[in-house]
Each structure stands twice: as C-alpha cells, then as structure tokens.
Design a protein around this motif. Sequence first.
Motif, mmCIF file in Angstrom:
data_model
loop_
_atom_site.group_PDB
_atom_site.id
_atom_site.type_symbol
_atom_site.label_atom_id
_atom_site.label_comp_id
_atom_site.label_asym_id
_atom_site.label_seq_id
_atom_site.Cartn_x
_atom_site.Cartn_y
_atom_site.Cartn_z
ATOM 1 N N PRO A 1 6.702 -3.074 9.693
ATOM 2 C CA PRO A 1 7.931 -3.409 8.955
ATOM 3 C C PRO A 1 8.717 -2.195 8.473
ATOM 4 C CG PRO A 1 6.166 -4.889 8.313
ATOM 5 C CD PRO A 1 5.540 -3.850 9.204
ATOM 6 N N ALA A 2 8.029 -1.155 8.008
ATOM 7 C CA ALA A 2 8.742 0.029 7.514
ATOM 8 C C ALA A 2 9.485 0.720 8.650
ATOM 9 C CB ALA A 2 7.765 0.996 6.853
ATOM 10 N N LYS A 3 8.825 0.875 9.786
ATOM 11 C CA LYS A 3 9.471 1.524 10.931
ATOM 12 C C LYS A 3 10.617 0.673 11.453
ATOM 13 C CE LYS A 3 8.535 3.574 15.466
ATOM 14 N NZ LYS A 3 7.486 3.891 16.468
ATOM 15 N N ALA B 1 -2.730 8.507 5.037
ATOM 16 C CA ALA B 1 -2.800 7.488 3.988
ATOM 17 C C ALA B 1 -1.573 6.584 4.035
ATOM 18 C CB ALA B 1 -2.915 8.158 2.622
ATOM 19 N N LEU B 2 -0.403 7.171 4.247
ATOM 20 C CA LEU B 2 0.818 6.371 4.363
ATOM 21 C C LEU B 2 0.720 5.421 5.554
ATOM 22 C CD1 LEU B 2 3.779 5.751 3.556
ATOM 23 C CD2 LEU B 2 4.461 7.583 5.132
ATOM 24 N N ILE C 1 -0.349 14.852 -7.805
ATOM 25 C CA ILE C 1 1.005 15.063 -7.283
ATOM 26 C C ILE C 1 1.082 14.616 -5.828
ATOM 27 C CG2 ILE C 1 2.709 16.821 -6.638
ATOM 28 C CD1 ILE C 1 1.838 18.405 -9.127
ATOM 29 N N LEU C 2 0.069 14.963 -5.049
ATOM 30 C CA LEU C 2 0.046 14.571 -3.641
ATOM 31 C C LEU C 2 -0.027 13.051 -3.507
ATOM 32 C CD1 LEU C 2 0.014 15.480 -0.699
ATOM 33 C CD2 LEU C 2 -2.478 15.739 -0.863
ATOM 34 N N ARG C 3 -0.826 12.432 -4.352
ATOM 35 C CA ARG C 3 -0.930 10.968 -4.326
ATOM 36 C C ARG C 3 0.399 10.324 -4.702
ATOM 37 N NH1 ARG C 3 -1.357 7.541 -8.173
ATOM 38 N NH2 ARG C 3 -1.825 9.170 -9.713
ATOM 39 N N VAL C 4 1.060 10.858 -5.736
ATOM 40 C CA VAL C 4 2.350 10.313 -6.179
ATOM 41 C C VAL C 4 3.408 10.493 -5.092
ATOM 42 C CG1 VAL C 4 4.243 10.650 -7.816
ATOM 43 C CG2 VAL C 4 1.884 10.545 -8.647
ATOM 44 N N ASN C 5 3.421 11.657 -4.457
ATOM 45 C CA ASN C 5 4.375 11.888 -3.363
ATOM 46 C C ASN C 5 4.199 10.856 -2.252
ATOM 47 O OD1 ASN C 5 5.416 14.124 -4.628
ATOM 48 N ND2 ASN C 5 4.552 15.627 -3.205
ATOM 49 N N THR C 6 2.940 10.582 -1.914
ATOM 50 C CA THR C 6 2.654 9.640 -0.834
ATOM 51 C C THR C 6 3.052 8.222 -1.229
ATOM 52 O OG1 THR C 6 0.807 11.056 -0.146
ATOM 53 C CG2 THR C 6 0.864 8.816 0.736
ATOM 54 N N GLN C 7 2.779 7.854 -2.478
ATOM 55 C CA GLN C 7 3.173 6.528 -2.951
ATOM 56 C C GLN C 7 4.694 6.397 -2.984
ATOM 57 O OE1 GLN C 7 1.139 3.861 -3.666
ATOM 58 N NE2 GLN C 7 3.085 2.737 -3.788
ATOM 59 N N GLU C 8 5.367 7.465 -3.399
ATOM 60 C CA GLU C 8 6.831 7.455 -3.408
ATOM 61 C C GLU C 8 7.368 7.226 -2.000
ATOM 62 O OE1 GLU C 8 10.299 10.484 -4.944
ATOM 63 O OE2 GLU C 8 8.862 11.232 -3.457
ATOM 64 N N LYS D 1 5.940 5.652 0.442
ATOM 65 C CA LYS D 1 5.754 4.237 0.780
ATOM 66 C C LYS D 1 6.799 3.373 0.087
ATOM 67 C CE LYS D 1 2.707 0.278 0.329
ATOM 68 N NZ LYS D 1 1.536 -0.298 -0.363
ATOM 69 N N ASP D 2 7.025 3.619 -1.197
ATOM 70 C CA ASP D 2 7.972 2.815 -1.974
ATOM 71 C C ASP D 2 9.399 2.939 -1.442
ATOM 72 O OD1 ASP D 2 5.847 2.072 -3.560
ATOM 73 O OD2 ASP D 2 6.315 3.480 -5.182
ATOM 74 N N LEU D 3 9.727 4.100 -0.875
ATOM 75 C CA LEU D 3 11.071 4.319 -0.331
ATOM 76 C C LEU D 3 11.225 3.766 1.085
ATOM 77 C CD1 LEU D 3 11.764 7.967 -1.569
ATOM 78 C CD2 LEU D 3 12.903 5.878 -2.348
ATOM 79 N N GLY D 4 10.131 3.274 1.655
ATOM 80 C CA GLY D 4 10.203 2.721 3.002
ATOM 81 C C GLY D 4 10.051 3.748 4.100
#
Length: 493
Positions: free
Chosen positions: A67-69, A294-295, A414-421, A423-426
């Motif tokens: 879906p993201a792609k 992870a993403l 920070i790395l975890r937050v970047n990766t979650q961000e 994902k959240d941005l699509g």
Amino acid sequence: MPTKEHNVEFYYDISCPFAYIALLRIEALASRINANIIWTPVLLGAVYRLTAAPQGAAGSASDVFNPAKRQISSASFARTLKRYHVPHNPALTHLRKTTTALRLILDFPNEDRPALTKALYKAYWVDAKDITDHNVLLDIARQSGIASAQALTMDIFYDETDRKELERAANDVIAKGSPGVPAFWVEDEVYTDGKGTQHQGRLYWGQDRMLFVEAQLKALQLGVSFSAVPNISSLHPRVIWKLPDPIARSAVKLEFWFDFSSPWAFLGWTQLNSLRKMFGSRLEIVMKPILLGALSREIGAPMMPMMAVSEQKRNQGYLDMVDWVRYWNAVHGQERTMDKRIEFRFTDTFPIRSPVLLRCAIVDPGCIPVIYRACWEENLDIADERILAGKLASAGIDAASLFAQASTQRVKDILRVNTQEAKDLGICGVPSYRVSYGNADDWPTKSGILWGQDEMNVVKDLLAGWNEEKDYYSVARVRDNSDKNESKEGAKL
C-alpha cells in the motif's frame, strides 16, 4: 556534410500510462537530434507472461505493490502528468484488452503509425472509448487522417499476419532485455556489459529514462562519447531552469531519508553536493538515517526488492545503476557538481548490516561520506567494526569515541523515531525526499514525499519554488543551450 539519421525503436502498448507519457515526448526528442522513430506496438501482457512477471499477464505492475509503494507511485504518476501537461481521464475502461488495437496499428506502414497511435491513445486515455469494439476502432482509424484507412473493412481484424507480427514484437523486445514498456532500442549503440562482452544495440526502459536515449543518440550524431555530449544535464527535464529572484532569496529545507544498505540511496547521496552548489546557503539539508529493513517489514515490502521481481526486470535494474553512474559522472565532468567522480561497485557483502553504521551517522554526520564510499566504491565489509574503525581512523575520526556514543540508548531511540516517522509519512523506500519552505524556525509549507534518486530533477524544481498544486502553466522541458531556447516535452494528441 549531413549527419547520419539514427534509428530509435519505440515499443509501446496503448494500455500503459507510462508509454502514453512517452508518446507525448518521443517526437520532440527525435526532432532535436534528427533521429528516425520506428513505431512498434507490443502487447504488455504477453511480455509479463513470457518473463514471469509477478503481476501476471492480465495485471498491472502496481498490483503487486504494498500500500505505501502504491500510494507513493500513484502520487508520482499524478505529478508527472502535471509536469508534462498530459491530458488524462482516468477511465473505467482502463486495462481493457488492447490486442486488436495493436494489431490494427501493425497493419499500417511505419509512416502512418504515429497518427493512428495518437488517435488510439486519445480514445483510451482521454475519451474513454471502448477500443475492444471493432466498429469503434474503424471509426478511430478513419478519423486519424490516414488516407488508406478510409478503405478499411471488418476483414482487417482477422488478418493472421498482424497476429504473428504482434507475437514477434513481444519476443523481440524481451530478447533485447525489456521487462515492459515503454522501451527504446538504440540500434547503433555499441556497449560493453559488466562481463566484458560487447553488444550491438542497447535497450532503455521507462519514459523517465528518455534522457539516456537522447544523450546516446546525440553522442552518435556528434561522433563523441556519452560523457562528451554537450550540456548533458539539460536533458533531464525541468520546469524551472532559472531561479526567480524572490525564490532565490528564500529559505528552503530538504529532508533526505537514507540507509547505507541501498545502492540507490548512495547514488542519491552523491547528488546532495550539487544541490548545495545550486542553492547555496539558503538550502538546509537534513539527513534522516532509517532502518530500511525494519521499515520494509512494517509496510509489507520485500526485504530484497530486486529478488522479488522478474529476472528481466532485475537485469534491467543493474543496467540502470550503471546508466545513472555514467550520467552523473558526465554531468560532474562538465559542471563539477560532486566532490569526486562516482567509482561505483556493487558490494560483495550485500545485504549490508547497517544499524551501527546508521547510528554512527546520527552521532557524526561527517562520517557519512567515509561509510558510503567504503560500502559502494571500495567494496569493504564495513559492517565489520574492525574494518569500520580502520576507515574512520584514516579519515581522522575517533572510532572508539564514535562507537561509544553510537551505542547509547538516546541514539538508538533517534534511529527508531526516524524509522517510525518514515512509516507514518508513507515512505516506501530510500532515498526519499521532502522539500519545505519557510525559515530556520518555521517550515509551514511542505511538498509531498518523493522516492528515488531519479526524481532529482523534480527535487530541484521543488527547491526552486515549483508548486505542483498551483502551477498549472509551466511544463517540464529539456533546455537547448545551443540557442538558449527551451524545448517543450509535451505534445498535443
């Protein structure tokens, strides 16, 4: 003395929207370099079937996207339609069979095929006509301006010669290496592959690779190497070639999501220096290291995307990397856009284990060039901390101190937050980009996410102030530096 007219064979299917965009650009390209177009319709479903593409013969490439792609690709397609002013009516008839329409094109000589091809694309993508209907097809042909079409009868649809020719075209484009359409065959190009084997003729795949087609044809026309094609950067279409003065003075930010494990992100990183030179101190680049693995797990993407496609597409992907390295090095040779030439070599230790590398980049962004070049130019197993420490030390970086800081929970978070961000941005992969406008304290206006280093021309336009939502009049174009004119890429159907 007149120059030789070189041929470019254009493979297309009426049902492919990217071939539709290519149709609107191909004649302008050919006219700029005195090239002759050979118009060859090909049944895309047959190519998918014969190459065992995962979407199957009746599918669309996006059918197998996560879906993201799918969302990112859809936004990119919509943006491309705007950039080239492509008339487009998302018809309910999309993905109807085009076999009969393509066979009809093959019944005409090459000089008549452009008129009928344009008429069929307009019928399919703008007028939403049912081109599976024989009566509709006859009407389209008769109204195309082709004199001989007036005498067509229903018998034309039962010509076995056209059926066999359509089969031959599919086998031909596959033999030349294409995983789909649009595809472009430059028959006079001679190139040497990675194994040292020389080939006569070269295939390029995708409407966004037409800059390579034009550069190669121009090289043949001038009798020079690819890297010696004059003003080669001008072949990557842009909307804004000259910065308006108010825009030139405003602040702009570029966020760059990356993982050292991706060769495409490496190529994207090599071009950041050209952006700094182009936009100067008004540009702030924010590096966003993320865990691509992870993403990918989170969004349902394959861990090794190149292994999830057909062999045909995988082989074309490796050629594509070589083409981009060749292109960016040619631009650098003429304009000094990078710190150094790209000496790309696909690493023997793929996939690269990158968590420690990414955490080091968070602690000290100055180590990013060292790590990237070790991964993708020097073929080092940089995930081995002893090798990494040696490379860092040779660059004057205290490896022990860097490793200690990189192992702290704060940096891991920070790395975890970047990766979650991401994902959240699509975001669906790397490199990914986002452009923001404002000032150092506030960035109220943001672009959508762009994915892929091949979107660098769009990134430059957005940094220069192009607004895809509001700018309805400007069209992406190549720039003809020989006479200071700009050549529009769009064409009327």
